[in-house]
Write an enzyme that holds these catalytic residues in place. Structure first.
Site, PDB file in Angstrom:
ATOM      1  N   LYS A 204       0.993  -1.194  -0.047  1.00  0.00           N
ATOM      2  CA  LYS A 204      -0.095   0.026   0.035  1.00  0.00           C
ATOM      3  C   LYS A 204       0.926   1.216   0.093  1.00  0.00           C
ATOM      4  CE  LYS A 204      -3.158   2.522   3.170  1.00  0.00           C
ATOM      5  NZ  LYS A 204      -4.071   2.460   4.199  1.00  0.00           N
TER       6      LYS A 204
HETATM    7  C1  R5P Z   1      -1.796   4.510   7.580  1.00  0.00           C
HETATM    8  O1  R5P Z   1      -0.723   4.682   8.174  1.00  0.00           O
HETATM    9  C2  R5P Z   1      -2.777   3.519   8.341  1.00  0.00           C
HETATM   10  O2  R5P Z   1      -2.855   2.265   7.818  1.00  0.00           O
HETATM   11  C3  R5P Z   1      -3.943   4.330   8.210  1.00  0.00           C
HETATM   12  O3  R5P Z   1      -4.558   4.475   9.423  1.00  0.00           O
HETATM   13  C4  R5P Z   1      -5.165   4.229   7.238  1.00  0.00           C
HETATM   14  O4  R5P Z   1      -4.925   3.113   6.683  1.00  0.00           O
HETATM   15  C5  R5P Z   1      -5.074   5.439   6.457  1.00  0.00           C
HETATM   16  O5  R5P Z   1      -6.258   5.601   5.733  1.00  0.00           O
HETATM   17  P1  R5P Z   1      -6.522   7.163   4.952  1.00  0.00           P
HETATM   18  O6  R5P Z   1      -5.172   7.834   4.756  1.00  0.00           O
HETATM   19  O7  R5P Z   1      -6.999   6.637   3.441  1.00  0.00           O
HETATM   20  O8  R5P Z   1      -7.389   7.575   5.676  1.00  0.00           O
END
Ligand code: R5P
Length: 290
Positions: A204
């Site tokens: 990711k």
């Molecule tokens: C990132 O470091 C983490 O995985 C988060 O808590 C999360 O997955 C981020 O998702 P978004 O940036 O789309 O809100």
């Protein structure tokens, strides 16, 4: 004792039909994985498109009740059926997500420091036995390339990859970009490639406007695009569209979905972009009217 098979004379071995082999697995770089691991990946990435829309709601593991996640039971559970996979912690899974949910889970497997401390100082935060008990489809681990505890976070990942290979559990490496790091294609190419080289089954990472296609091209396993901070809906849909056009195998979005004014409409619009390559403006029209 079973009856003796008395129909021996009518058995049909279809001698004129060559035995079918299982063939190539559809995900990039995943052809040599074992059956159980491929089966789990098939639950996260739709076999029909080879893509996924993951809903990330794991933010609480380091920052507590994030805006939009104050009440997962109220705000998030209605969204879960629209996601191809739910990325969350085991605490939220056990306490709040019904075990009857059909949406596969990608489980947060690293943690330690809160947002008040050095974030790269993470450790593995779950036993593989518990992940198997929870019947999840992948583990997610943060990797801080260039961060203060870079080696420790890489070791967290390689340890989980070893355990995952033993039990058929894929590992998703999450490239965390520290505050002091430039979030550009050069950095992301390096971070994603390191994660893949050291065994992550998928990665990711963030979208960058310049050169994202070189990030996906140089990573031998699927990349899912991270959502990042909340953007206007059309901008978020445009970012997702570009990432897909430039080689991503899906998205893992949190705030851009659950902080939207209409989260269900937004996740449906994102799904159209990811699985049907719908143009952002068309998906935005859908968002506004649904
Ligand atoms: C990132 O470091 C983490 O995985 C988060 O808590 C999360 O997955 C981020 O998702 P978004 O940036 O789309 O809100």
């Amino acid at each position: 004792m079973p009856d003796v098979d008395s129909s021996g004379e009518v058995k049909n071995f279809y001698l004129d039909i060559p035995t079918q082999t299982t063939g190539q697995f559809y995900l990039k770089g995943s052809g040599a994985l074992d059956w159980g691991m491929q089966n789990r990946l098939s639950r996260v990435f739709r076999p029909a498109t080879g893509r996924t829309v993951m809903l990330a709601i794991d933010h609480g593991y380091f920052q507590g009740p994030t805006t939009g996640l104050e009440r997962v039971d109220v705000n998030i559970l209605p969204l879960v059926p629209y996601a191809d996979a739910l990325m969350c912690t085991r605490g939220i899974l056990r306490s709040t997500v019904p075990s009857s949910s059909a949406t596969p889970v990608v489980l947060r497997a690293s943690g330690g420091p809160s947002i008040l401390k050095e974030l790269s100082h993470e450790e593995i935060a779950i036993d593989i036995d518990d992940a198997l008990r929870l019947n999840v489809c992948a583990l997610a681990v943060q990797v801080f390339i260039g961060g203060e505890f870079e080696t420790q976070t890489v070791h967290n990942m390689t340890r989980l990859v070893d355990l995952g290979l033993r039990y058929g559990m894929p590992v998703m490496a999450v490239t965390a970009v520290g505050k002091e790091m430039a979030r550009d294609a050069r950095y992301l190419r390096m971070a994603c490639r390191i994660c893949a080289e050291l065994g992550a089954q998928f990665v990711k990472t963030y979208y960058v406007a310049e050169g994202f296609e070189t990030v996906t091209a140089s990573c031998p396993v699927p990349i899912v695009m991270a959502g990042g901070k909340k953007l206007p809906e059309l901008d978020a849909l445009t970012m997702a569209y570009r990432a897909m056009q430039e080689g991503a195998a899906g998205v893992d979005m949190g705030r851009n979905i659950f902080q939207s004014d209409s989260p269900i409409s937004m996740i449906q619009a994102v799904s159209k972009v990811v699985h049907e390559s719908m143009k952002p403006t068309e998906a935005y029209d859908l968002y506004k009217t649904s």
